[in-house]
Scaffold this active site. Structure first.
Site, PDB file in Angstrom:
ATOM      1  CG  ASP A   1      -2.283   0.663   0.904  1.00  0.00           C
ATOM      2  OD1 ASP A   1      -2.261   1.869   0.587  1.00  0.00           O
ATOM      3  OD2 ASP A   1      -3.341   0.023   0.985  1.00  0.00           O
TER       4      ASP A   1
ATOM      5  CG  HIS B   1      -0.985   1.485  -3.369  1.00  0.00           C
ATOM      6  ND1 HIS B   1      -2.228   1.238  -2.814  1.00  0.00           N
ATOM      7  CD2 HIS B   1      -0.662   0.355  -4.054  1.00  0.00           C
ATOM      8  CE1 HIS B   1      -2.623   0.020  -3.148  1.00  0.00           C
ATOM      9  NE2 HIS B   1      -1.691  -0.539  -3.891  1.00  0.00           N
TER      10      HIS B   1
END
Length: 442
Positions: free
Chosen positions: A268, A291
């Site tokens: 993430d 991310h």
């Protein structure tokens, strides 16, 4: 000085068709990770902090006067900890913490060469005086999910402590595989539930956490929540690129937070900064997989959100879904302002520069709403590299609350593949430019 982190990265994959993408040898750092048990305090500080700029050293020295040389060294082994990776050492750690917290100038030591199995544990203050924790060995989380029934959000929790240092070159292993396998993002048949954060600092002030490896968290790896005057330096945070919701460093409702010289690769956001956070600086960050570095998400469930005075200065972002991102839900309110992203290299990043005021992270479509978190006074400066998508810059702003004061200076982003040039798309945003900027909005 350039060197490399040496990590054992043999992590079992959740989705066998996807590799984690984390290569420790690909990420140079500013200093060696060593077992600082071999150094005295003066050598240790020079080794970790020796390459910092003057302003950063001034900030750290402000913390240091709270952490004078200790008069009481307390080892968890002296309280009966086994450290064999099989015996539950939670109660022993609780007893050792009570002794350290109530002692003057205590140093709580977790010896190297051992693995201490722990269930969820809270290290609560206030303590008698400044306290240090030296983690030389490995802390490993219980993988029995029933152990977390009382608190599903935390594994290691430090709360209500002032003047705290946590360091030592050891490893914090969240043992997260069982949690990832039961995540609704991996198995759609499973309910969406909370998983623990590996290491949380809540309601703490004057905190330094340095020279640690945090890996395979159940969900987020490191969280600063409702904290102030925090420095995180020399951290290695890693989990497979397909591990769900495993943010590297998450900053919430915290002020004066500095993250320095750290390598982060997870499933993430490498760093996520959410509502209530102010005066946040990140320098010398290596990010990927994951991310990217994100402000948000903000404004979920029609909430009010405020983030201000954030600087990301000096980062290499590689093979990530996003580069530098601001994300907010429709229906929220508040402001994200005075944000500066500068001196950043992108390597094969899907969305190098993105503002998404229509963020929607749910199974069904999100309802169209008028209100939004206002995004304003954002500067992108000296950002270059390659984009995996044709759209290297995407400013997707709210029709009702258009982005304001967006400025791009000296940007050079190119499409990584043969074919058309990289593009910029601006919706409800009219950025200004200086220097050479490629691409630009039509």
């Amino acid at each position: 000085m350039s060197c490399y982190f040496c990590l054992n990265n043999s992590i079992e994959e959740v989705v066998t068709t996807s590799e984690s993408g984390y290569d420790s040898l690909a990420y140079p750092s500013y200093y060696n990770i060593i077992n600082d048990q071999d150094l005295d305090d003066e050598e240790q500080d020079h080794h970790i902090y020796g390459n910092l700029e003057d302003d950063d050293l001034i900030e750290l020295n402000t913390h240091h006067h709270h952490a004078a040389k200790s008069s009481s060294v307390i080892s968890v082994d002296n309280f009966g900890a086994r450290g064999d990776g099989k015996t539950d050492d939670t109660q022993v750690f609780e007893e050792a913490w009570k002794k350290a917290c109530s002692s003057r100038g205590a140093v709580l030591v977790v010896p190297r060469g051992k693995t201490y199995l722990l269930k969820p544990i809270s290290f609560s203050g206030p303590c008698t005086s400044p306290i240090q924790i030296k983690i030389y060995g490995t802390l490993e989380a219980s993988n029995d999910r029933s152990d977390y029934n009382k608190d599903s959000k935390h594994w290691l929790l430090f709360e209500s402590i002032q003047n705290l240092r946590v360091e030592g070159g050891g490893t914090i292993n969240g043992n997260g595989l069982i949690w990832w396998q039961n995540s609704c993002k991996v198995n759609k048949k499973k309910p969406c539930t909370h998983a623990p954060t590996a290491l949380t600092f809540y309601n703490c002030k004057n905190v330094i956490t340095s020279n640690l490896k945090i890996k395979d968290s159940q969900q987020m790896h490191l969280v600063f929540d409702t904290c102030s005057n925090v420095t995180a330096i020399g951290l290695v945070v890693n989990a497979p690129g397909n591990s769900p919701n495993t943010d590297g460093i998450h900053i919430s409702n915290s002020q004066k937070v500095t993250v320095l010289n750290s390598v982060i690769g997870t499933g993430d956001d490498c760093i996520s900064i959410v509502s209530g956070s102010e005066d946040v600086v990140a320098k010398g960050i290596t990010c990927g997989p994951g991310h990217g570095i994100s402000i948000g998400s903000l404004g979920s469930k029609n909430s009010e959100a405020y983030v201000s005075s954030v600087t990301i200065d000096g980062a290499t972002i590689s093979n990530t879904q996003n580069g530098v991102r601001i994300k907010s839900w429709q229906g929220g309110s508040g402001v994200a302002s005075n944000i500066n992203f500068k001196n950043i290299q992108m390597k094969n990043v899907d969305n190098p520069i993105i503002i998404d005021q229509n963020y929607c992270d749910q199974s069904g479509p999100c309802k169209q709403q008028i209100s939004a978190v206002q995004v304003k006074n954002v500067v992108y400066e000296n950002i270059y590299g390659t984009s995996e998508s044709e759209v290297a810059i995407k400013l997707d702003c709210s029709k009702s609350f258009p982005c304001q004061g967006i400025h791009l200076q000296n940007i050079n982003l190119v499409y990584a593949k043969n074919g058309p040039k990289a593009e910029a798309v601006c919706v409800n945003a009219k950025p200004s430019y200086s220097g050479n900027v490629t691409p630009r909005c039509p």
